[in-house]
Design a protein around this motif. Sequence first.
Motif, mmCIF file in Angstrom:
data_model
loop_
_atom_site.group_PDB
_atom_site.id
_atom_site.type_symbol
_atom_site.label_atom_id
_atom_site.label_comp_id
_atom_site.label_asym_id
_atom_site.label_seq_id
_atom_site.Cartn_x
_atom_site.Cartn_y
_atom_site.Cartn_z
ATOM 1 N N VAL A 80 0.821 -1.207 0.000
ATOM 2 C CA VAL A 80 0.000 0.000 0.000
ATOM 3 C C VAL A 80 0.860 1.264 0.000
ATOM 4 O O VAL A 80 0.519 2.268 -0.638
ATOM 5 N N ILE A 112 -2.548 -6.654 -3.747
ATOM 6 C CA ILE A 112 -2.182 -5.524 -2.906
ATOM 7 C C ILE A 112 -2.020 -6.024 -1.479
ATOM 8 O O ILE A 112 -2.910 -6.692 -0.941
ATOM 9 N N THR A 123 -8.939 4.343 -6.552
ATOM 10 C CA THR A 123 -9.826 3.256 -6.966
ATOM 11 C C THR A 123 -8.936 2.104 -7.419
ATOM 12 O O THR A 123 -8.331 2.152 -8.481
ATOM 13 N N VAL A 124 -8.853 1.075 -6.584
ATOM 14 C CA VAL A 124 -7.940 -0.042 -6.830
ATOM 15 C C VAL A 124 -8.714 -1.203 -7.435
ATOM 16 O O VAL A 124 -9.723 -1.644 -6.885
ATOM 17 N N LYS A 125 -8.229 -1.702 -8.578
ATOM 18 C CA LYS A 125 -8.810 -2.883 -9.228
ATOM 19 C C LYS A 125 -7.707 -3.934 -9.329
ATOM 20 O O LYS A 125 -6.771 -3.774 -10.100
ATOM 21 N N ALA A 129 -6.300 -8.941 -2.555
ATOM 22 C CA ALA A 129 -5.722 -7.998 -1.606
ATOM 23 C C ALA A 129 -5.879 -8.575 -0.214
ATOM 24 O O ALA A 129 -6.806 -9.344 0.048
ATOM 25 N N ILE A 134 -7.191 -3.702 2.168
ATOM 26 C CA ILE A 134 -8.536 -3.214 1.835
ATOM 27 C C ILE A 134 -8.989 -2.195 2.869
ATOM 28 O O ILE A 134 -9.566 -1.149 2.531
ATOM 29 N N ILE A 137 -7.134 1.109 2.228
ATOM 30 C CA ILE A 137 -7.615 1.779 1.016
ATOM 31 C C ILE A 137 -8.938 2.484 1.295
ATOM 32 O O ILE A 137 -9.145 3.643 0.914
ATOM 33 N N GLU A 138 -9.851 1.797 1.992
ATOM 34 C CA GLU A 138 -11.153 2.378 2.282
ATOM 35 C C GLU A 138 -11.071 3.467 3.354
ATOM 36 O O GLU A 138 -11.849 4.423 3.345
ATOM 37 N N SER A 143 -11.610 2.991 -2.924
ATOM 38 C CA SER A 143 -12.434 1.784 -3.029
ATOM 39 C C SER A 143 -11.601 0.665 -3.646
ATOM 40 O O SER A 143 -10.670 0.911 -4.411
ATOM 41 N N PHE A 144 -11.986 -0.583 -3.304
ATOM 42 C CA PHE A 144 -11.281 -1.740 -3.833
ATOM 43 C C PHE A 144 -12.281 -2.608 -4.595
ATOM 44 O O PHE A 144 -13.391 -2.853 -4.126
ATOM 45 N N GLU A 145 -11.873 -3.069 -5.778
ATOM 46 C CA GLU A 145 -12.704 -3.928 -6.600
ATOM 47 C C GLU A 145 -11.902 -5.146 -7.038
ATOM 48 O O GLU A 145 -10.765 -5.011 -7.488
#
Length: 147
Positions: A80, A112, A123-125, A129, A134, A137-138, A143-145
């Motif tokens: 991260v 991740i 915005t992580v795709k 992870a 997660i 990130i939030e 956001s994580f996808e």
Amino acid sequence: MRLEDAIPQKGSKHRRRRVGRGIAAGQGASCGFGMRGQKSRSGRPTRPGFEGGQNPLYRRLPKLKHFPLVNPKAFTVVNVEKLNSLPKNTEVTLDSLMEAGIVTANDGPLKILGNGELTVALTVKAAAASKSAIAKIEAAGGSFEVL
């Protein structure tokens, strides 16, 4: 159909071989076991897995741990803390990280990990992870996808 109607198919049952009943029977004297030796004696010649005194396979193999993975999953791993250099509200994918120079080689799908702190909303795709990644990130507003 009744139970007495269930009979084996014609030709599927063979008569028992009667050994040791003279040479005319085809399996006389030594009964097809040859002349002498361990495999010609009465009783079972050797136990299953016996290799003539050599350390057998079931003892050569390790018992529990440290077997190599048959189909190991290889990931391109990024922590991260490396994502802090990206501008705000950037879409983070493996391709975008390679363009930015954070990742130099594609070693498989992106994963991740949560080492370090994240201060930028992204915005992580990615394919995978860790839970801590997660959460970070939030917490930073991103956001994580999962791809």
